[in-house]
Design an enzyme around this catalytic site. Structure first.
Site, PDB file in Angstrom:
ATOM      1  N   ARG A  78      -3.784  -1.607  -6.138  1.00 27.47           N
ATOM      2  CA  ARG A  78      -2.979  -2.825  -6.059  1.00 27.47           C
ATOM      3  C   ARG A  78      -3.396  -3.691  -7.221  1.00 27.47           C
ATOM      4  NH1 ARG A  78      -6.089  -4.563  -0.669  1.00 27.47           N
ATOM      5  NH2 ARG A  78      -8.146  -4.656  -1.565  1.00 27.47           N
TER       6      ARG A  78
ATOM      7  N   SER B  89      13.603 -41.931 -10.699  1.00 26.58           N
ATOM      8  CA  SER B  89      12.403 -41.137 -10.487  1.00 26.58           C
ATOM      9  C   SER B  89      12.284 -40.927  -8.987  1.00 26.58           C
ATOM     10  CB  SER B  89      11.185 -41.879 -11.041  1.00 26.58           C
ATOM     11  OG  SER B  89      10.030 -41.134 -10.761  1.00 26.58           O
TER      12      SER B  89
ATOM     13  N   CYS C 185       8.057 -38.267  -9.216  1.00 23.66           N
ATOM     14  CA  CYS C 185       6.702 -38.812  -9.364  1.00 23.66           C
ATOM     15  C   CYS C 185       5.897 -38.750  -8.079  1.00 23.66           C
ATOM     16  CB  CYS C 185       6.765 -40.242  -9.891  1.00 23.66           C
ATOM     17  SG  CYS C 185       7.579 -41.366  -8.742  1.00 23.66           S
TER      18      CYS C 185
ATOM     19  N   GLY D 181      -8.372  -6.982   4.381  1.00 25.75           N
ATOM     20  CA  GLY D 181      -9.254  -7.070   5.533  1.00 25.75           C
ATOM     21  C   GLY D 181      -8.675  -7.799   6.732  1.00 25.75           C
TER      22      GLY D 181
ATOM     23  N   GLY E 238      10.710 -40.645  -5.788  1.00 29.52           N
ATOM     24  CA  GLY E 238       9.424 -40.955  -5.163  1.00 29.52           C
ATOM     25  C   GLY E 238       9.350 -40.162  -3.873  1.00 29.52           C
ATOM     26  N   THR E 239       8.943 -38.902  -3.997  1.00 24.68           N
ATOM     27  CA  THR E 239       9.100 -37.989  -2.851  1.00 24.68           C
ATOM     28  C   THR E 239       8.082 -38.240  -1.741  1.00 24.68           C
ATOM     29  OG1 THR E 239       7.890 -36.372  -4.155  1.00 24.68           O
ATOM     30  CG2 THR E 239      10.282 -36.144  -4.063  1.00 24.68           C
ATOM     31  N   ASN E 240       7.028 -39.019  -2.014  1.00 21.55           N
ATOM     32  CA  ASN E 240       6.123 -39.333  -0.891  1.00 21.55           C
ATOM     33  C   ASN E 240       6.859 -40.207   0.118  1.00 21.55           C
ATOM     34  OD1 ASN E 240       4.248 -38.005  -2.394  1.00 21.55           O
ATOM     35  ND2 ASN E 240       3.120 -39.825  -3.018  1.00 21.55           N
ATOM     36  N   ASP E 241       7.391 -41.325  -0.375  1.00 20.13           N
ATOM     37  CA  ASP E 241       8.119 -42.201   0.548  1.00 20.13           C
ATOM     38  C   ASP E 241       9.439 -41.565   0.981  1.00 20.13           C
ATOM     39  OD1 ASP E 241       6.756 -44.445   1.396  1.00 20.13           O
ATOM     40  OD2 ASP E 241       7.033 -45.487  -0.515  1.00 20.13           O
TER      41      ASP E 241
ATOM     42  N   TYR F  59      12.015 -34.149 -16.004  1.00 20.93           N
ATOM     43  CA  TYR F  59      10.558 -34.031 -16.068  1.00 20.93           C
ATOM     44  C   TYR F  59       9.950 -34.079 -14.670  1.00 20.93           C
ATOM     45  CZ  TYR F  59      10.284 -39.076 -15.277  1.00 20.93           C
ATOM     46  OH  TYR F  59      10.395 -40.325 -14.732  1.00 20.93           O
TER      47      TYR F  59
ATOM     48  N   ARG G 122      -3.332   3.171   8.670  1.00 23.42           N
ATOM     49  CA  ARG G 122      -3.670   2.000   7.860  1.00 23.42           C
ATOM     50  C   ARG G 122      -2.527   1.002   7.845  1.00 23.42           C
ATOM     51  NH1 ARG G 122      -4.780   4.673   2.114  1.00 23.42           N
ATOM     52  NH2 ARG G 122      -5.996   2.756   1.823  1.00 23.42           N
TER      53      ARG G 122
ATOM     54  N   HIS H 140     -16.260  -8.992   1.613  1.00 23.93           N
ATOM     55  CA  HIS H 140     -15.233  -9.902   2.126  1.00 23.93           C
ATOM     56  C   HIS H 140     -15.401 -11.303   1.538  1.00 23.93           C
ATOM     57  CE1 HIS H 140     -13.638 -12.787   5.143  1.00 23.93           C
ATOM     58  NE2 HIS H 140     -12.630 -11.923   5.151  1.00 23.93           N
TER      59      HIS H 140
ATOM     60  N   GLU I  37      13.674 -43.453  -3.257  1.00 19.73           N
ATOM     61  CA  GLU I  37      12.698 -43.152  -2.205  1.00 19.73           C
ATOM     62  C   GLU I  37      13.179 -43.562  -0.824  1.00 19.73           C
ATOM     63  OE1 GLU I  37       9.051 -45.291  -3.013  1.00 19.73           O
ATOM     64  OE2 GLU I  37      10.146 -46.846  -4.075  1.00 19.73           O
TER      65      GLU I  37
ATOM     66  N   LYS J 118       0.839  -1.196   0.000  1.00 16.26           N
ATOM     67  CA  LYS J 118       0.000   0.000   0.000  1.00 16.26           C
ATOM     68  C   LYS J 118       0.876   1.249   0.000  1.00 16.26           C
ATOM     69  CE  LYS J 118      -3.744  -0.474   2.479  1.00 16.26           C
ATOM     70  NZ  LYS J 118      -4.295  -0.733   3.825  1.00 16.26           N
TER      71      LYS J 118
ATOM     72  N   MET K 220      -5.896  -7.039   8.539  1.00 12.27           N
ATOM     73  CA  MET K 220      -5.320  -6.217   9.605  1.00 12.27           C
ATOM     74  C   MET K 220      -6.165  -4.967   9.765  1.00 12.27           C
ATOM     75  SD  MET K 220      -1.310  -6.810   9.001  1.00 12.27           S
ATOM     76  CE  MET K 220      -1.471  -6.383   7.312  1.00 12.27           C
TER      77      MET K 220
HETATM   78  P1  ADP Z   1      -7.634  -2.356   3.867  1.00 11.50           P
HETATM   79  O1  ADP Z   1      -6.212  -2.758   3.770  1.00 11.50           O
HETATM   80  O2  ADP Z   1      -8.426  -3.231   4.765  1.00 11.50           O
HETATM   81  O3  ADP Z   1      -8.254  -2.123   2.538  1.00 11.50           O
HETATM   82  P2  ADP Z   1      -7.317   0.482   4.120  1.00 11.50           P
HETATM   83  O4  ADP Z   1      -6.118   0.951   4.807  1.00 11.50           O
HETATM   84  O5  ADP Z   1      -7.293   0.539   2.642  1.00 11.50           O
HETATM   85  O6  ADP Z   1      -7.653  -0.971   4.645  1.00 11.50           O
HETATM   86  O7  ADP Z   1      -8.533   1.308   4.638  1.00 11.50           O
HETATM   87  C1  ADP Z   1      -9.846   0.929   4.383  1.00 11.50           C
HETATM   88  C2  ADP Z   1     -10.640   2.058   3.825  1.00 11.50           C
HETATM   89  O8  ADP Z   1     -10.540   3.188   4.661  1.00 11.50           O
HETATM   90  C3  ADP Z   1     -10.176   2.566   2.478  1.00 11.50           C
HETATM   91  O9  ADP Z   1     -10.695   1.826   1.448  1.00 11.50           O
HETATM   92  C4  ADP Z   1     -10.746   3.953   2.449  1.00 11.50           C
HETATM   93  O10 ADP Z   1     -12.059   3.930   1.990  1.00 11.50           O
HETATM   94  C5  ADP Z   1     -10.695   4.349   3.886  1.00 11.50           C
HETATM   95  N1  ADP Z   1      -9.558   5.253   4.062  1.00 11.50           N
HETATM   96  C6  ADP Z   1      -8.288   4.930   4.322  1.00 11.50           C
HETATM   97  N2  ADP Z   1      -7.513   6.030   4.353  1.00 11.50           N
HETATM   98  C7  ADP Z   1      -8.329   7.069   4.119  1.00 11.50           C
HETATM   99  C8  ADP Z   1      -8.132   8.484   4.014  1.00 11.50           C
HETATM  100  N3  ADP Z   1      -6.936   9.017   4.113  1.00 11.50           N
HETATM  101  N4  ADP Z   1      -9.204   9.239   3.776  1.00 11.50           N
HETATM  102  C9  ADP Z   1     -10.415   8.689   3.620  1.00 11.50           C
HETATM  103  N5  ADP Z   1     -10.673   7.377   3.710  1.00 11.50           N
HETATM  104  C10 ADP Z   1      -9.642   6.584   3.953  1.00 11.50           C
HETATM  105 MG    MG Z   2      -7.846  -0.834   1.250  1.00 14.56          MG
HETATM  106 MG    MG Z   3      -8.972  -2.915   6.789  1.00 18.68          MG
END
Ligand code: ADP
Ligand code: MG
Ligand code: MG
Length: 895
Positions: free
Chosen positions: A353, A778, A845, A106, A780-783, A865, A97, A469, A759, A28, A108
């Site tokens: 991303r 060949s 194999c 989602g 035989g990586t299981n055994d 192979y 963030r 999600h 093997e 990010k 962290m």
């Molecule tokens: P994740 O990695 O879970 O996508 P983000 O760090 O991207 O988490 O944050 C989630 C959401 O929070 C972003 O999609 C955005 O909508 C909002 N957000 C993050 N930073 C800002 C910011 N500087 N201003 C407004 N909204 C923000």
């Molecule tokens: Mg995000």
């Molecule tokens: Mg998040």
């Protein structure tokens, strides 16, 4: 001194190469700096490096130099925005963030609107002349901070919000006015005091430091760990933290937030696909709390939705966004997943991303981008994740099968899945563990459900859109998924669901089609996929670039035919024992084993010969001149012994041995530890008649097929479980004598070879001596894994998870090759073998032959192979091509 904090946007320099390095600043952070440097509107901020996360994990504190660096970076942000953090008149607010090197959507934590307290909220209201917005931001902040930093269950806040809406008879939180929100803020503060036992902090600098620490800590949260384990991401990388000036999508109807893919992530179609929500902030779009609206008019119309698209509601902003998306694609030369926010008509990009995509979309995009001149063939080959092809090899619904469609949701992740309804993740895991096919049916999923999603054949949710999600995670895992099926009503108390009026209990079967969004009653038959179009193109390119050959592990005509359709270039392992277990043959096998004399044994083997010969002939015909490695009998005799009274009765014959005699002989043959007992080439040494019969069947079948088709099969006889060169020398002599005899009798001289499986550790250690008697090895990586680690694969289940959790193994060694141990033996055996015999052919194999990482290892060792199960053959072809390309690229232009 290494720099610990990097500013981005707002006129900051982006010159340090470390700021492009995702392992330093996270994906990010690197992309925020990159977007800012190509002139895209990114709110300014700064990134704290992953190194600091590791340091924090070790010490548990933000050390003094880091605090100073943060203060300096914050000052730069304040200067460029023209507002100060904590200012009571016109405060700068921040987002904090997470962002690791590899995207973990989602998993962290993020905190938005940081810097609000009882004073600054009034400043924000005054400066924005929008009191509602200020209180909305504050209540969001308390909720996120309370959850992420203070550990208050977010359900408490959601419940209070629900009550506030109910009291006013509202459906949406956007209907709450400033007064409602202000009251809600008080309620939220009470919740924090009650649940966390401490007041909500008013010191903005404390808020910032605590939020940064919490994001660092979220790297080690349970769900993040599970995600990393499922995605084979190392636990010690750490996350970066991005602190950024807030922009506000919740400032009214001219404000919005959304998520957009530059191409359709489900199909790969070259059209932006997105969702947005007016007057919303942050995760509202992905959380499934409000149903998002389509970004483009075209998609809205196609879906027959009423709520306006952004293209219609904010046409100027939409046009600007479209321009940026184009620029991003050309810059990154890949499909992007972009998060944006509109504040009173001004567009900001908050993240980009490389977008997650279905395998079908990945293929189509890779092939399209070659046609568009964005990337070349090699890039395309490198771009498709080999394991993702698995999705394309998944069944689809048989179009001719009758079906009862109960309702329709969003087609969130393709493929058809059928299974029994389960209503929570724990049940999904429990039922799947006992071998049931289950479909996880939830209102919406959250990161805690990840284990259950993985265990399920498919996922059905009643809320949330294509970027929810459930949808994102399902696509990543290759699980079919239908989202937002609002006609499905779940009753957790009764453990039942009602789908458009039909009541079904947990455990009842349903079928979903993640490509159409349909939800059907019962089990609907499915069909195998087609392998043409973009798939065919990409495989062709892959084949052009790979050095290693790809064979298949197959022992039935059906498997061989399937493997050839998938492009197998031979059989790498044909086990012969299944041929012995067939009901019509097992009797002869048992008579052979329990024979009291060579004559009795020969009689039993004569009965087996024609059947074996026919088996091999079918396989040779199908493989049409491609090499076929046939392993002579390997399993312990123990496994063939009769058990029941009926088994013994079946063997009685007039003039033959008595029941008591047979039972005595069987008792003598029982073993304590059959896997290390009378098996493999030990059978060939003690009962040479068995291998002689098999060799005869192979050579006669080869002659028959050569006579019938005019093309000579290429049999490769493989001797299993060899530990010493002497064993192989003895068995080889016998096999060659049979070959000479058969060929002389038929007046033919067909090519064949004799080799061995490696093997056992001793075989690897003495590979030079063994190579003197072998045409091929060949692995035989299981055994070999079992015997090197001293772990029985069948019994590893009870402790392997603990080993993975504690990091003793980074991957299950039966899935991915243990490079340091088993891999070292393979490398040694390959070198010793080649040193002794320059023409020695080398292959693998074991199951590892279909695992991309293990295939990369095979390329490094220089095997000729790999051999994989039929459905893994395309995966192996692509993985082998990638391994070749990577090896060539890392060797540099000189090579
Ligand atoms: P994740 O990695 O879970 O996508 P983000 O760090 O991207 O988490 O944050 C989630 C959401 O929070 C972003 O999609 C955005 O909508 C909002 N957000 C993050 N930073 C800002 C910011 N500087 N201003 C407004 N909204 C923000
Ligand atoms: Mg995000
Ligand atoms: Mg998040």
């Amino acid at each position: 001194m290494v720099q610990t904090v990097y500013n981005f946007g707002g006129g900051a320099e982006h010159g340090d190469p470390r700021q492009k390095d995702k392992t330093v600043v996270g994906g990010k952070g690197a992309n925020l700096a990159e977007m800012a440097s190509i002139g895209l509107p990114v709110p300014p901020g700064f990134t704290i490096t992953t190194e600091e996360c590791r340091r924090f994990s070790a010490s548990g504190v933000l050390h003094a130099e880091l605090r100073e660096a943060i203060a300096a970076a914050l000052e730069r942000v304040e200067t460029s925005v023209g507002r100060r953090f904590g200012d009571t008149a016109n405060p700068l607010l921040l987002s904090v963030r997470s962002g690791a090197a590899q995207s973990m959507p989602g998993m962290m934590d993020t905190v938005l609107n940081l810097g609000l307290n009882d004073d600054t909220v009034r400043g924000l209201a005054g400066a924005s002349a929008n009191e509602r917005f200020a209180w909305d931001s504050y209540r969001r902040f308390i909720q996120m901070y309370g959850d992420v930093v203070m550990g208050v269950d977010h359900g408490c806040f959601e419940e209070a919000l629900e009550i506030a809406k109910e009291e006013r008879g509202f459906l949406n939180d956007t209907e709450l006015d400033a007064g409602d929100l202000r009251a809600l803020v008080d309620t939220y503060k009470d919740i924090v005091r009650r649940e966390a036992g401490a007041p909500f902090p008013q010191d903005v600098h404390e808020q910032l430091a605590e939020a940064i620490a919490a994001v660092f800590r979220s790297w080690n949260s349970e769900r993040a760990r599970i995600y990393r384990r499922l995605n084979a991401i190392a636990d010690d990388c750490g996350t970066a933290v991005n602190v950024q000036a807030m922009v506000f999508g919740n400032r009214g109807e001219n404000s919005a937030t959304g998520v957009v893919f530059t191409r359709d992530p489900a199909t790969g179609e070259r059209t932006a696909y997105g969702e947005w929500l007016p007057n919303a902030q942050g995760e509202d779009v992905v959380a499934g709390i409000r149903t998002p609206q389509y970004l483009t008019r075209r998609h809205r119309e196609r879906a027959g939705a009423k709520a306006p698209s952004m293209e219609e509601a904010l046409p100027r902003v939409h046009a600007e966004l479209t321009r940026y998306l184009d620029l991003l694609e050309r810059h990154y030369r890949d499909m992007q997943d972009v998060e944006f926010t509109v504040e009173e008509g001004d567009l900001y990009l908050l993240q980009t991303r490389s977008g997650k995509r279905t395998a079908a979309a990945a293929l189509r995009m890779a092939v399209d981008m070659v046609a568009e001149g964005l990337i070349n063939e090699e890039d395309a080959v490198l771009r498709v994740e080999p394991m993702a092809l698995d999705q394309l090899l998944h069944p689809t619904l048989d179009p001719d099968a009758s079906r009862e469609v109960l309702c329709r949701g969003l087609p969130a992740s393709p493929g058809a899945a059928t299974g029994r309804i389960v209503l929570d993740a724990a049940t999904a895991e429990a039922w799947a563990a006992r071998g049931e096919h289950v479909l996880l049916c939830r209102t919406e999923t959250s990161p805690e459900d990840i284990g259950g999603m993985h265990a399920a054949r498919g996922i059905l949710t009643t809320r949330g859109g294509m970027t929810s999600h459930a949808a994102v995670v399902a696509r990543g895992m290759g699980r079919p998924c239908v989202c937002g099926a609002s006609d499905v009503v779940i009753d957790m108390a009764a453990r039942s669901v009602t789908i458009a009026g039909h009541r079904l209990a947990e455990g009842d079967a349903i079928t979903i089609d993640g490509s159409s969004g349909e939800v059907m009653a019962g089990t609907v038959p499915t069909r195998e996929p087609e392998l043409t179009g973009a798939f065919g193109d990409l495989m062709l390119w892959a084949d052009r670039h790979r050095r290693m050959r790809v064979r298949t592990n197959a022992e039935t005509p059906d498997d061989c035919a399937a493997a050839r359709r998938f492009g197998a270039e031979g059989v790498g392992l044909c086990r012969t024992e299944h041929m012995f277990f067939q009901p019509d043959r097992i009797r002869a096998v048992r008579r052979m084993i329990l024979a009291g004399s060579a004559a009795e044994r020969d009689a039993a083997l004569d009965a087996l010969l024609p059947a074996q010969r026919a088996d091999f002939a079918r396989i040779f015909e199908i493989m049409a001149g491609l090499p076929c490695t046939i392993r002579l009998l390997d399993p312990p005799l123990h496994e063939f012994l009769p058990h029941s009274d009926a088994d013994f009765d079946d063997l009685l014959e007039p003039g033959g041995p008595s029941r008591e005699t047979l039972m005595r002989r069987a008792a003598e043959l029982r073993e304590v530890n059959p896997m290390l007992g009378h098996r493999g080439c030990r059978l060939g040494i003690t009962y040479p008649e068995i291998y002689a019969m098999q060799a005869r069947a192979i050579f006669e079948a080869a002659c028959d097929v050569a006579d019938a088709t005019g093309s000579a099969p290429v049999p490769e006889l493989m001797i299993p479980l060899v530990a010493t060169a002497a064993e192989l020398a003895i068995v080889r002599d016998k096999v060659e004598a049979v070959a000479r005899e058969v060929m002389a009798g038929r007046g033919r001289a067909l090519p064949y070879s004799v080799g061995t499986m490696i093997e056992l550790p001793r075989a690897a250690l003495t590979a030079d001596a063994i190579a003197a008697h072998a045409d091929f090895f060949s692995f035989g990586t299981n055994d070999l894994t079992q015997t090197t680690l001293g772990i029985s694969r069948d019994d590893a289940g009870s402790f392997i998870h603990t080993y993975l959790d504690q990091g003793i193994f980074t991957r299950d060694p039966f899935v991915g090759i243990d490079r340091d141990g088993v891999g070292r033996l393979i490398r040694m055996a390959a070198e010793l073998g080649r040193g002794a015999s320059a023409t020695l052919k080398l292959g693998i194999c074991g199951e590892h032959g279909g695992d991309p990482d293990s295939i990369a290892f095979c390329e490094e060792v220089g095997l000729d192979y790999v051999s994989a199960s039929p459905y893994r053959v395309p995966i192996a072809r692509l993985a082998a091509a990638q391994a070749s390309l990577r090896a060539r690229r890392s060797a540099g232009p000189a090579a």
